[in-house]
Motif scaffolding. Sequence first.
Motif, mmCIF file in Angstrom:
data_model
loop_
_atom_site.group_PDB
_atom_site.id
_atom_site.type_symbol
_atom_site.label_atom_id
_atom_site.label_comp_id
_atom_site.label_asym_id
_atom_site.label_seq_id
_atom_site.Cartn_x
_atom_site.Cartn_y
_atom_site.Cartn_z
ATOM 1 N N PRO A 177 29.039 67.788 29.642
ATOM 2 C CA PRO A 177 29.591 69.035 30.182
ATOM 3 C C PRO A 177 31.111 69.094 30.117
ATOM 4 O O PRO A 177 31.691 70.137 29.774
ATOM 5 C CB PRO A 177 29.099 69.036 31.637
ATOM 6 C CG PRO A 177 27.843 68.229 31.602
ATOM 7 C CD PRO A 177 28.131 67.135 30.601
ATOM 8 N N GLY A 178 31.778 67.999 30.420
ATOM 9 C CA GLY A 178 33.236 67.974 30.397
ATOM 10 C C GLY A 178 33.825 68.107 29.014
ATOM 11 O O GLY A 178 35.030 68.371 28.865
ATOM 12 N N LEU A 179 32.988 67.938 27.995
ATOM 13 C CA LEU A 179 33.449 68.075 26.611
ATOM 14 C C LEU A 179 33.075 69.427 26.026
ATOM 15 O O LEU A 179 33.222 69.645 24.819
ATOM 16 C CB LEU A 179 32.863 66.940 25.764
ATOM 17 C CG LEU A 179 33.358 65.536 26.131
ATOM 18 C CD1 LEU A 179 32.537 64.471 25.409
ATOM 19 C CD2 LEU A 179 34.844 65.379 25.776
ATOM 20 N N GLY A 180 32.572 70.316 26.879
ATOM 21 C CA GLY A 180 32.326 71.690 26.457
ATOM 22 C C GLY A 180 30.918 72.002 26.003
ATOM 23 O O GLY A 180 30.661 73.097 25.487
ATOM 24 N N PHE A 181 29.987 71.085 26.190
ATOM 25 C CA PHE A 181 28.603 71.330 25.768
ATOM 26 C C PHE A 181 27.825 71.995 26.898
ATOM 27 O O PHE A 181 27.926 71.571 28.051
ATOM 28 C CB PHE A 181 27.929 70.016 25.366
ATOM 29 C CG PHE A 181 28.541 69.374 24.149
ATOM 30 C CD1 PHE A 181 28.190 69.794 22.876
ATOM 31 C CD2 PHE A 181 29.488 68.364 24.278
ATOM 32 C CE1 PHE A 181 28.753 69.207 21.750
ATOM 33 C CE2 PHE A 181 30.053 67.770 23.156
ATOM 34 C CZ PHE A 181 29.687 68.202 21.891
ATOM 35 N N ASP A 182 27.045 73.034 26.555
ATOM 36 C CA ASP A 182 26.323 73.766 27.597
ATOM 37 C C ASP A 182 24.988 73.112 27.926
ATOM 38 O O ASP A 182 24.536 72.167 27.255
ATOM 39 C CB ASP A 182 26.128 75.230 27.205
ATOM 40 C CG ASP A 182 25.297 75.423 25.942
ATOM 41 O OD1 ASP A 182 24.422 74.591 25.664
ATOM 42 O OD2 ASP A 182 25.522 76.441 25.240
ATOM 43 N N ALA A 183 24.342 73.618 28.967
ATOM 44 C CA ALA A 183 23.123 73.011 29.486
ATOM 45 C C ALA A 183 21.993 73.029 28.462
ATOM 46 O O ALA A 183 21.223 72.061 28.365
ATOM 47 C CB ALA A 183 22.686 73.732 30.760
#
Length: 214
Positions: free
Chosen positions: A116-122
Amino acid sequence: MTLQTQHPVDTSPIAIAADSASDLDGLWRAVEVEMQTRGNNIHIPISFAFAERLCDSYPEADSLVVRVAILLHDTGWARVDETKIISEGFGKDWRRAQIRFEHEIKGCEIAREVLPGLGFDAEFIARVTDIIDGHDTRAESYSIEDSLVRDADRLWRFTPAGIALASSWFGQVPSAYCQRLRTDIIPELITSAALEMALTELERAEALLRTSLI
């Protein structure tokens, strides 16, 4: 049934693989600590290179899912009882060892922590963890991305580095382990591209290691 491809298959030595794109450098750095357990700092980069080649041969696959999943798939070994990794994870019934289920669960936890902190969504993260969860213990593949990760995870074993490490884990000499690759691992490969890569790499490794003699 072997998954065929109409696209070229790169069987040149994986040691001369071209430099990968830098888009996942942040993820590599995020799991640097996890890379220091059970030879992950050798296993995962080599498997990652194979995964990228497989994505070239199967462009219909989502290459980002494959690349992220293979990068993270074994990070969970860093969070299990390290004293049991060899004794249980590579014992007689190693495919069913509880520690293998544990490392998959921990790998999914790590993915949910760092992505998540690297910009990947759920949704993306769920696709990655669905592959990590069961990559060693589940018999079937759920998708083409799952298939490419499974094959890449096995392909590294056919290189001299993979043979050296795995021989020590299983307590075998390289020649015996190479025979094991032919009888046990080659039949597990899902894609025709992986099969071609595996046989080519193994022939080179056996010649280099003189397995017909020692």
